[in-house]
Design a protein around this motif. Sequence first.
Motif, PDB file in Angstrom:
ATOM      1  N   LEU A   1       0.825  -1.207   0.000  1.00  0.00           N
ATOM      2  CA  LEU A   1       0.000   0.000   0.000  1.00  0.00           C
ATOM      3  C   LEU A   1       0.861   1.260   0.000  1.00  0.00           C
ATOM      4  O   LEU A   1       2.026   1.236   0.401  1.00  0.00           O
ATOM      5  CB  LEU A   1      -0.916   0.008   1.224  1.00  0.00           C
ATOM      6  CG  LEU A   1      -1.849  -1.195   1.377  1.00  0.00           C
ATOM      7  CD1 LEU A   1      -2.671  -1.058   2.655  1.00  0.00           C
ATOM      8  CD2 LEU A   1      -2.745  -1.372   0.167  1.00  0.00           C
ATOM      9  N   VAL A   2       0.246   2.355  -0.404  1.00  0.00           N
ATOM     10  CA  VAL A   2       0.920   3.654  -0.439  1.00  0.00           C
ATOM     11  C   VAL A   2       1.533   3.991   0.912  1.00  0.00           C
ATOM     12  O   VAL A   2       2.674   4.449   1.002  1.00  0.00           O
ATOM     13  CB  VAL A   2      -0.071   4.753  -0.883  1.00  0.00           C
ATOM     14  CG1 VAL A   2       0.495   6.141  -0.647  1.00  0.00           C
ATOM     15  CG2 VAL A   2      -0.452   4.561  -2.348  1.00  0.00           C
ATOM     16  N   LYS A   3       0.808   3.730   1.995  1.00  0.00           N
ATOM     17  CA  LYS A   3       1.310   4.096   3.326  1.00  0.00           C
ATOM     18  C   LYS A   3       2.599   3.359   3.681  1.00  0.00           C
ATOM     19  O   LYS A   3       3.346   3.809   4.537  1.00  0.00           O
ATOM     20  CB  LYS A   3       0.247   3.866   4.397  1.00  0.00           C
ATOM     21  CG  LYS A   3      -0.144   2.420   4.616  1.00  0.00           C
ATOM     22  CD  LYS A   3      -1.235   2.324   5.655  1.00  0.00           C
ATOM     23  CE  LYS A   3      -1.738   0.909   5.812  1.00  0.00           C
ATOM     24  NZ  LYS A   3      -2.852   0.851   6.759  1.00  0.00           N
TER      25      LYS A   3
ATOM     26  N   ILE B   1      -1.846  15.869  -8.341  1.00  0.00           N
ATOM     27  CA  ILE B   1      -2.597  14.620  -8.250  1.00  0.00           C
ATOM     28  C   ILE B   1      -2.413  14.047  -6.848  1.00  0.00           C
ATOM     29  O   ILE B   1      -1.297  14.002  -6.337  1.00  0.00           O
ATOM     30  CB  ILE B   1      -2.139  13.616  -9.312  1.00  0.00           C
ATOM     31  CG1 ILE B   1      -2.450  14.166 -10.709  1.00  0.00           C
ATOM     32  CG2 ILE B   1      -2.803  12.253  -9.111  1.00  0.00           C
ATOM     33  CD1 ILE B   1      -1.927  13.311 -11.842  1.00  0.00           C
ATOM     34  N   GLY B   2      -3.504  13.630  -6.233  1.00  0.00           N
ATOM     35  CA  GLY B   2      -3.454  13.062  -4.895  1.00  0.00           C
ATOM     36  C   GLY B   2      -4.085  11.683  -4.844  1.00  0.00           C
ATOM     37  O   GLY B   2      -4.995  11.374  -5.623  1.00  0.00           O
ATOM     38  N   VAL B   3      -3.579  10.851  -3.951  1.00  0.00           N
ATOM     39  CA  VAL B   3      -4.110   9.503  -3.739  1.00  0.00           C
ATOM     40  C   VAL B   3      -4.260   9.281  -2.240  1.00  0.00           C
ATOM     41  O   VAL B   3      -3.691  10.012  -1.439  1.00  0.00           O
ATOM     42  CB  VAL B   3      -3.182   8.417  -4.343  1.00  0.00           C
ATOM     43  CG1 VAL B   3      -3.052   8.592  -5.851  1.00  0.00           C
ATOM     44  CG2 VAL B   3      -1.817   8.418  -3.681  1.00  0.00           C
ATOM     45  N   GLY B   4      -4.993   8.261  -1.877  1.00  0.00           N
ATOM     46  CA  GLY B   4      -5.146   7.888  -0.479  1.00  0.00           C
ATOM     47  C   GLY B   4      -4.066   6.916  -0.051  1.00  0.00           C
ATOM     48  O   GLY B   4      -3.505   6.191  -0.869  1.00  0.00           O
ATOM     49  N   GLU B   5      -3.792   6.882   1.253  1.00  0.00           N
ATOM     50  CA  GLU B   5      -2.720   6.024   1.755  1.00  0.00           C
ATOM     51  C   GLU B   5      -3.063   4.541   1.717  1.00  0.00           C
ATOM     52  O   GLU B   5      -2.176   3.693   1.804  1.00  0.00           O
ATOM     53  CB  GLU B   5      -2.307   6.445   3.167  1.00  0.00           C
ATOM     54  CG  GLU B   5      -3.367   6.223   4.225  1.00  0.00           C
ATOM     55  CD  GLU B   5      -2.884   6.621   5.616  1.00  0.00           C
ATOM     56  OE1 GLU B   5      -1.665   6.804   5.810  1.00  0.00           O
ATOM     57  OE2 GLU B   5      -3.735   6.735   6.500  1.00  0.00           O
ATOM     58  N   SER B   6      -4.325   4.194   1.539  1.00  0.00           N
ATOM     59  CA  SER B   6      -4.725   2.783   1.499  1.00  0.00           C
ATOM     60  C   SER B   6      -4.794   2.225   0.081  1.00  0.00           C
ATOM     61  O   SER B   6      -5.184   1.078  -0.115  1.00  0.00           O
ATOM     62  CB  SER B   6      -6.086   2.612   2.172  1.00  0.00           C
ATOM     63  OG  SER B   6      -5.995   2.967   3.524  1.00  0.00           O
ATOM     64  N   LEU B   7      -4.396   3.015  -0.903  1.00  0.00           N
ATOM     65  CA  LEU B   7      -4.411   2.569  -2.289  1.00  0.00           C
ATOM     66  C   LEU B   7      -3.231   1.640  -2.552  1.00  0.00           C
ATOM     67  O   LEU B   7      -2.129   1.848  -2.036  1.00  0.00           O
ATOM     68  CB  LEU B   7      -4.338   3.779  -3.222  1.00  0.00           C
ATOM     69  CG  LEU B   7      -4.538   3.536  -4.709  1.00  0.00           C
ATOM     70  CD1 LEU B   7      -5.924   2.985  -4.999  1.00  0.00           C
ATOM     71  CD2 LEU B   7      -4.320   4.839  -5.471  1.00  0.00           C
TER      72      LEU B   7
ATOM     73  N   LEU C   1      -3.068  12.194   0.331  1.00  0.00           N
ATOM     74  CA  LEU C   1      -4.008  13.073   1.019  1.00  0.00           C
ATOM     75  C   LEU C   1      -5.089  12.275   1.729  1.00  0.00           C
ATOM     76  O   LEU C   1      -5.455  11.190   1.288  1.00  0.00           O
ATOM     77  CB  LEU C   1      -4.686  14.021   0.025  1.00  0.00           C
ATOM     78  CG  LEU C   1      -3.793  14.890  -0.847  1.00  0.00           C
ATOM     79  CD1 LEU C   1      -4.626  15.605  -1.913  1.00  0.00           C
ATOM     80  CD2 LEU C   1      -3.034  15.896  -0.007  1.00  0.00           C
ATOM     81  N   GLU C   2      -5.586  12.852   2.812  1.00  0.00           N
ATOM     82  CA  GLU C   2      -6.766  12.316   3.477  1.00  0.00           C
ATOM     83  C   GLU C   2      -7.653  13.492   3.833  1.00  0.00           C
ATOM     84  O   GLU C   2      -7.258  14.361   4.612  1.00  0.00           O
ATOM     85  CB  GLU C   2      -6.399  11.550   4.742  1.00  0.00           C
ATOM     86  CG  GLU C   2      -7.626  10.949   5.440  1.00  0.00           C
ATOM     87  CD  GLU C   2      -7.266  10.172   6.684  1.00  0.00           C
ATOM     88  OE1 GLU C   2      -7.933  10.371   7.696  1.00  0.00           O
ATOM     89  OE2 GLU C   2      -6.307   9.377   6.626  1.00  0.00           O
ATOM     90  N   ASP C   3      -8.830  13.549   3.232  1.00  0.00           N
ATOM     91  CA  ASP C   3      -9.758  14.651   3.448  1.00  0.00           C
ATOM     92  C   ASP C   3      -9.068  15.996   3.168  1.00  0.00           C
ATOM     93  O   ASP C   3      -9.206  16.961   3.919  1.00  0.00           O
ATOM     94  CB  ASP C   3     -10.320  14.606   4.869  1.00  0.00           C
ATOM     95  CG  ASP C   3     -11.578  15.452   5.017  1.00  0.00           C
ATOM     96  OD1 ASP C   3     -12.266  15.682   4.003  1.00  0.00           O
ATOM     97  OD2 ASP C   3     -11.849  15.904   6.149  1.00  0.00           O
TER      98      ASP C   3
ATOM     99  N   LEU D   1      -0.634  14.099   3.873  1.00  0.00           N
ATOM    100  CA  LEU D   1      -0.031  13.044   4.689  1.00  0.00           C
ATOM    101  C   LEU D   1       1.384  12.718   4.243  1.00  0.00           C
ATOM    102  O   LEU D   1       2.217  12.311   5.047  1.00  0.00           O
ATOM    103  CB  LEU D   1      -0.869  11.765   4.624  1.00  0.00           C
ATOM    104  CG  LEU D   1      -2.315  11.839   5.085  1.00  0.00           C
ATOM    105  CD1 LEU D   1      -2.992  10.489   4.910  1.00  0.00           C
ATOM    106  CD2 LEU D   1      -2.396  12.307   6.522  1.00  0.00           C
ATOM    107  N   GLY D   2       1.641  12.859   2.943  1.00  0.00           N
ATOM    108  CA  GLY D   2       2.951  12.492   2.443  1.00  0.00           C
ATOM    109  C   GLY D   2       3.045  12.637   0.941  1.00  0.00           C
ATOM    110  O   GLY D   2       2.205  13.268   0.302  1.00  0.00           O
ATOM    111  N   LEU D   3       4.073  12.001   0.397  1.00  0.00           N
ATOM    112  CA  LEU D   3       4.393  12.092  -1.021  1.00  0.00           C
ATOM    113  C   LEU D   3       4.939  10.747  -1.483  1.00  0.00           C
ATOM    114  O   LEU D   3       5.684  10.095  -0.754  1.00  0.00           O
ATOM    115  CB  LEU D   3       5.453  13.185  -1.219  1.00  0.00           C
ATOM    116  CG  LEU D   3       5.985  13.442  -2.607  1.00  0.00           C
ATOM    117  CD1 LEU D   3       4.957  14.244  -3.405  1.00  0.00           C
ATOM    118  CD2 LEU D   3       7.287  14.225  -2.532  1.00  0.00           C
ATOM    119  N   VAL D   4       4.555  10.338  -2.682  1.00  0.00           N
ATOM    120  CA  VAL D   4       5.110   9.128  -3.302  1.00  0.00           C
ATOM    121  C   VAL D   4       5.699   9.534  -4.640  1.00  0.00           C
ATOM    122  O   VAL D   4       5.051  10.225  -5.434  1.00  0.00           O
ATOM    123  CB  VAL D   4       4.030   8.040  -3.508  1.00  0.00           C
ATOM    124  CG1 VAL D   4       4.588   6.870  -4.293  1.00  0.00           C
ATOM    125  CG2 VAL D   4       3.472   7.569  -2.196  1.00  0.00           C
ATOM    126  N   THR D   5       6.927   9.088  -4.879  1.00  0.00           N
ATOM    127  CA  THR D   5       7.582   9.376  -6.151  1.00  0.00           C
ATOM    128  C   THR D   5       7.779   8.086  -6.938  1.00  0.00           C
ATOM    129  O   THR D   5       7.716   6.984  -6.383  1.00  0.00           O
ATOM    130  CB  THR D   5       8.955  10.041  -5.927  1.00  0.00           C
ATOM    131  OG1 THR D   5       9.833   9.083  -5.326  1.00  0.00           O
ATOM    132  CG2 THR D   5       8.845  11.286  -5.070  1.00  0.00           C
TER     133      THR D   5
END
Length: 128
Positions: free
Chosen positions: A2-4, A79-85, A105-107, A111-115
């Motif tokens: 997961l993203v998180k 572009i944003g995604v959720g941490e549970s994706l 992002l959450e709401d 929360l963070g960044l993914v590269t």
Amino acid sequence: MLVKDIMKRDVVTVSPFATLRDALSLMKRHNLKNLVVEQQDPHDAWGLITYTNILKTIVAENGDIDLINVYDVCAKPAIGVGESLDVRHVASLMTDSVVKRVLVLEDNKLLGLVTMDDIVGTVLDMIE
């Protein structure tokens, strides 16, 4: 995965009203190639500014790093995604959208960044 599990949580942000010199200084100080552009209010979109955005502006367009603000050249909305994706969906989104970074992002809270490097690094770790 997961993203998180792979996202960077300690994200460096910059004001949209900062100059490009300020942004470059932050990038140099933190050894980064991008910064997250802060919201102007809680319902505003987040943005991203990269070396590429800045180079295009100052080299190709003869821009002045002391006169141009971050909001003039940043990509917004980012572009944003959720941490549970699942990371594979993020990789697909990145390749389809031709982007190297997405916000987590959450709401509409950062929360963070993914590269792309984070994803490739994870794949390389899995095959070793």
